[in-house]
Design a protein around this motif. Structure first.
Motif, PDB file in Angstrom:
ATOM      1  N   LEU A 193      38.708 -68.226 -46.272  1.00 58.09           N
ATOM      2  CA  LEU A 193      37.940 -69.037 -45.330  1.00 58.09           C
ATOM      3  C   LEU A 193      37.977 -68.389 -43.942  1.00 58.09           C
ATOM      4  CD1 LEU A 193      39.175 -72.591 -46.390  1.00 58.09           C
ATOM      5  CD2 LEU A 193      37.319 -71.224 -47.355  1.00 58.09           C
ATOM      6  N   LYS A 194      37.080 -68.805 -43.064  1.00 58.06           N
ATOM      7  CA  LYS A 194      36.999 -68.230 -41.727  1.00 58.06           C
ATOM      8  C   LYS A 194      38.295 -68.409 -40.942  1.00 58.06           C
ATOM      9  CE  LYS A 194      31.991 -68.655 -41.255  1.00 58.06           C
ATOM     10  NZ  LYS A 194      30.871 -69.305 -40.530  1.00 58.06           N
ATOM     11  N   SER A 195      39.050 -69.446 -41.281  1.00 56.56           N
ATOM     12  CA  SER A 195      40.315 -69.710 -40.593  1.00 56.56           C
ATOM     13  C   SER A 195      41.448 -68.839 -41.102  1.00 56.56           C
ATOM     14  CB  SER A 195      40.694 -71.178 -40.789  1.00 56.56           C
ATOM     15  OG  SER A 195      40.788 -71.487 -42.179  1.00 56.56           O
ATOM     16  N   GLY A 196      41.165 -67.991 -42.129  1.00 55.15           N
ATOM     17  CA  GLY A 196      42.207 -67.152 -42.701  1.00 55.15           C
ATOM     18  C   GLY A 196      42.937 -67.793 -43.856  1.00 55.15           C
ATOM     19  N   VAL A 197      42.558 -69.005 -44.227  1.00 60.14           N
ATOM     20  CA  VAL A 197      43.158 -69.685 -45.365  1.00 60.14           C
ATOM     21  C   VAL A 197      42.632 -69.053 -46.650  1.00 60.14           C
ATOM     22  CG1 VAL A 197      43.289 -71.876 -46.617  1.00 60.14           C
ATOM     23  CG2 VAL A 197      43.449 -71.854 -44.121  1.00 60.14           C
ATOM     24  N   ARG A 198      43.544 -68.685 -47.554  1.00 63.38           N
ATOM     25  CA  ARG A 198      43.126 -68.093 -48.822  1.00 63.38           C
ATOM     26  C   ARG A 198      43.059 -69.166 -49.906  1.00 63.38           C
ATOM     27  NH1 ARG A 198      46.684 -63.889 -52.198  1.00 63.38           N
ATOM     28  NH2 ARG A 198      46.862 -62.856 -50.177  1.00 63.38           N
ATOM     29  N   VAL A 199      41.984 -69.120 -50.675  1.00 66.18           N
ATOM     30  CA  VAL A 199      41.776 -70.072 -51.765  1.00 66.18           C
ATOM     31  C   VAL A 199      41.752 -69.300 -53.078  1.00 66.18           C
ATOM     32  CG1 VAL A 199      40.277 -71.855 -52.717  1.00 66.18           C
ATOM     33  CG2 VAL A 199      40.412 -71.543 -50.222  1.00 66.18           C
ATOM     34  N   GLY A 200      42.753 -69.516 -53.912  1.00 71.29           N
ATOM     35  CA  GLY A 200      42.773 -68.907 -55.236  1.00 71.29           C
ATOM     36  C   GLY A 200      41.821 -69.634 -56.167  1.00 71.29           C
ATOM     37  N   ILE A 201      41.191 -68.896 -57.070  1.00 75.58           N
ATOM     38  CA  ILE A 201      40.149 -69.455 -57.929  1.00 75.58           C
ATOM     39  C   ILE A 201      40.490 -69.219 -59.395  1.00 75.58           C
ATOM     40  CG2 ILE A 201      37.740 -69.154 -58.656  1.00 75.58           C
ATOM     41  CD1 ILE A 201      37.023 -68.670 -55.782  1.00 75.58           C
ATOM     42  N   CYS A 202      40.300 -70.256 -60.206  1.00 72.58           N
ATOM     43  CA  CYS A 202      40.509 -70.177 -61.640  1.00 72.58           C
ATOM     44  C   CYS A 202      39.231 -70.629 -62.340  1.00 72.58           C
ATOM     45  CB  CYS A 202      41.681 -71.077 -62.043  1.00 72.58           C
ATOM     46  SG  CYS A 202      42.071 -71.031 -63.797  1.00 72.58           S
ATOM     47  N   GLY A 203      38.747 -69.824 -63.287  1.00 74.58           N
ATOM     48  CA  GLY A 203      37.520 -70.182 -63.987  1.00 74.58           C
ATOM     49  C   GLY A 203      37.334 -69.345 -65.235  1.00 74.58           C
ATOM     50  N   ARG A 204      36.106 -69.229 -65.701  1.00 75.15           N
ATOM     51  CA  ARG A 204      35.780 -68.449 -66.890  1.00 75.15           C
ATOM     52  C   ARG A 204      35.249 -67.092 -66.457  1.00 75.15           C
ATOM     53  NH1 ARG A 204      30.996 -67.748 -69.606  1.00 75.15           N
ATOM     54  NH2 ARG A 204      30.002 -69.389 -68.355  1.00 75.15           N
ATOM     55  N   ALA A 205      35.924 -66.037 -66.906  1.00 74.16           N
ATOM     56  CA  ALA A 205      35.550 -64.685 -66.498  1.00 74.16           C
ATOM     57  C   ALA A 205      34.594 -64.057 -67.505  1.00 74.16           C
ATOM     58  CB  ALA A 205      36.790 -63.816 -66.356  1.00 74.16           C
ATOM     59  N   VAL A 206      33.618 -63.338 -66.986  1.00 75.22           N
ATOM     60  CA  VAL A 206      32.723 -62.527 -67.807  1.00 75.22           C
ATOM     61  C   VAL A 206      33.138 -61.067 -67.640  1.00 75.22           C
ATOM     62  CG1 VAL A 206      30.347 -61.780 -68.182  1.00 75.22           C
ATOM     63  CG2 VAL A 206      30.822 -64.169 -67.592  1.00 75.22           C
ATOM     64  N   ILE A 207      33.522 -60.431 -68.748  1.00 74.72           N
ATOM     65  CA  ILE A 207      34.068 -59.077 -68.707  1.00 74.72           C
ATOM     66  C   ILE A 207      33.061 -58.085 -69.288  1.00 74.72           C
ATOM     67  CG2 ILE A 207      35.991 -57.589 -69.387  1.00 74.72           C
ATOM     68  CD1 ILE A 207      36.857 -59.896 -67.653  1.00 74.72           C
ATOM     69  N   GLU A 208      32.849 -56.992 -68.567  1.00 73.33           N
ATOM     70  CA  GLU A 208      32.022 -55.893 -69.056  1.00 73.33           C
ATOM     71  C   GLU A 208      32.739 -54.579 -68.772  1.00 73.33           C
ATOM     72  OE1 GLU A 208      28.082 -55.938 -67.484  1.00 73.33           O
ATOM     73  OE2 GLU A 208      27.745 -58.071 -67.947  1.00 73.33           O
ATOM     74  N   ASN A 209      32.935 -53.798 -69.825  1.00 69.01           N
ATOM     75  CA  ASN A 209      33.618 -52.506 -69.697  1.00 69.01           C
ATOM     76  C   ASN A 209      34.981 -52.634 -69.026  1.00 69.01           C
ATOM     77  OD1 ASN A 209      31.369 -51.104 -70.826  1.00 69.01           O
ATOM     78  ND2 ASN A 209      30.361 -51.131 -68.823  1.00 69.01           N
ATOM     79  N   GLY A 210      35.668 -53.710 -69.377  1.00 61.58           N
ATOM     80  CA  GLY A 210      37.013 -53.911 -68.865  1.00 61.58           C
ATOM     81  C   GLY A 210      37.095 -54.430 -67.445  1.00 61.58           C
ATOM     82  N   LYS A 211      35.952 -54.733 -66.824  1.00 59.52           N
ATOM     83  CA  LYS A 211      35.941 -55.228 -65.446  1.00 59.52           C
ATOM     84  C   LYS A 211      35.309 -56.615 -65.381  1.00 59.52           C
ATOM     85  CE  LYS A 211      35.724 -50.716 -63.154  1.00 59.52           C
ATOM     86  NZ  LYS A 211      34.973 -49.883 -62.158  1.00 59.52           N
ATOM     87  N   ILE A 212      35.782 -57.416 -64.437  1.00 62.59           N
ATOM     88  CA  ILE A 212      35.222 -58.754 -64.242  1.00 62.59           C
ATOM     89  C   ILE A 212      33.896 -58.639 -63.501  1.00 62.59           C
ATOM     90  CG2 ILE A 212      35.551 -60.997 -63.137  1.00 62.59           C
ATOM     91  CD1 ILE A 212      38.537 -60.676 -63.537  1.00 62.59           C
ATOM     92  N   HIS A 213      32.841 -59.155 -64.090  1.00 60.17           N
ATOM     93  CA  HIS A 213      31.522 -59.106 -63.471  1.00 60.17           C
ATOM     94  C   HIS A 213      31.061 -60.478 -62.976  1.00 60.17           C
ATOM     95  CE1 HIS A 213      29.850 -54.976 -64.175  1.00 60.17           C
ATOM     96  NE2 HIS A 213      30.971 -54.931 -64.884  1.00 60.17           N
ATOM     97  N   GLY A 214      31.841 -61.496 -63.238  1.00 59.66           N
ATOM     98  CA  GLY A 214      31.465 -62.813 -62.746  1.00 59.66           C
ATOM     99  C   GLY A 214      32.493 -63.854 -63.144  1.00 59.66           C
ATOM    100  N   ILE A 215      32.652 -64.856 -62.294  1.00 61.57           N
ATOM    101  CA  ILE A 215      33.518 -66.004 -62.577  1.00 61.57           C
ATOM    102  C   ILE A 215      32.635 -67.247 -62.583  1.00 61.57           C
ATOM    103  CG2 ILE A 215      35.499 -67.382 -61.839  1.00 61.57           C
ATOM    104  CD1 ILE A 215      36.315 -64.633 -62.695  1.00 61.57           C
ATOM    105  N   TYR A 216      32.668 -67.970 -63.678  1.00 59.15           N
ATOM    106  CA  TYR A 216      31.819 -69.150 -63.812  1.00 59.15           C
ATOM    107  C   TYR A 216      32.675 -70.352 -64.218  1.00 59.15           C
ATOM    108  CZ  TYR A 216      28.273 -65.509 -63.857  1.00 59.15           C
ATOM    109  OH  TYR A 216      27.496 -64.432 -63.528  1.00 59.15           O
TER     110      TYR A 216
END
Length: 257
Positions: A91-114
């Motif tokens: 966030l603009k205030s420097g607060v970090r927000v960790g995110i948990c969701g469903r990852a889309v993987i392509e070639n071993g890399k995360i291409h999106g979190i849904y």
């Protein structure tokens, strides 16, 4: 109510992202200090204070979570896609927000979190003057040696680094500092008037290389050095140029480090 520092962050920088029912519930708790707020889709939300998790009654549905994330991304989730894929929003205030969701993987890399289903909001605290032993250690080496700070997550490494930046780059005899602020957490809460140059959003390896080569710093500061070999190479190159590094890393013990 909370103390002044916590009030300015939790109440001024976090609660306005939340649904009113949840924000009102947190305000009614009148906590002295809050360290972390966890939001869960359909599950029990909780807030951590003095090491204790306090369950909250408010339940969030899909629309609530999506609205919170969109607001945290200033209305454009796409613009924050890269950091979301890396598991967080800053966030603009420097607060970090960790995110948990469903990852889309392509070639071993995360291409999106849904289908984001949980958010972990870490609430920072500014405590200046806590790095005096480290300052003395660096002075003893005439600022020629670097310092690596390690601890388990959530203990206060970033808070300590902020305090050290304020001490080193401020005062009557400031050191020229170059801060590699990859996640936007280190510099947003620094004191004004510091002798510091900020490379915001740079990958650590690239930022360290640029700082050492072009900014002529007395010291380079960065947070959360990992196992990336390019980071190690950049750190070694900077030291070989005579520029010490002040950094942190996750580890519970020296053997683990």
């Amino acid at each position: 109510m909370t103390d002044k520092k916590t009030d300015s962050i939790l109440y001024g920088s976090v609660l306005h992202y939340l649904p009113k029912t949840l924000a009102d519930e947190i305000i009614c708790l009148s906590l002295h200090k809050a360290d972390e707020l966890r939001l869960r889709l359909g599950g029990a939300c909780s807030i951590t204070s003095d090491g204790k998790s306090i369950p909250l009654d408010t339940r969030l549905d899909r629309a609530d979570i999506d609205a919170i994330v969109k607001k945290m991304c200033d209305g454009s989730v796409y613009a924050y896609r890269e950091t979301i894929n890396n598991g967080y929003i800053t966030l603009k205030s420097g607060v970090r927000v960790g995110i948990c969701g469903r990852a889309v993987i392509e070639n071993g890399k995360i291409h999106g979190i849904y289908d984001i289903n949980a958010l972990c909001i870490r609430i920072p605290h500014d405590i200046n003057g806590i790095g005096e032993p480290i300052i003395k250690l660096m002075k003893a080496s005439h600022y020629s040696e670097g310092v690596l700070i390690y601890s388990a997550p959530g203990v206060g490494k970033t808070t300590l680094l902020r305090s050290l930046i304020n001490s080193l780059a401020g005062g009557d005899k400031p050191k020229r500092g170059a801060v590699i602020d990859t996640r936007g957490e280190l510099c947003c809460r620094l004191e004004g008037g510091l002798c510091v140059d900020i490379l915001s959003g740079y990958p650590k390896a690239i930022g360290i290389e640029i700082a050492a080569r072009t900014l002529n710093p007395d010291i380079i500061v960065c947070d959360e050095i990992g196992a990336d070999t390019t980071e190690a190479a950049a750190i070694k190159a900077a030291h070989n140029c005579g520029v010490p590094l002040l950094a942190s890393s996750h580890a519970k013990s020296l053997p683990e480090l």
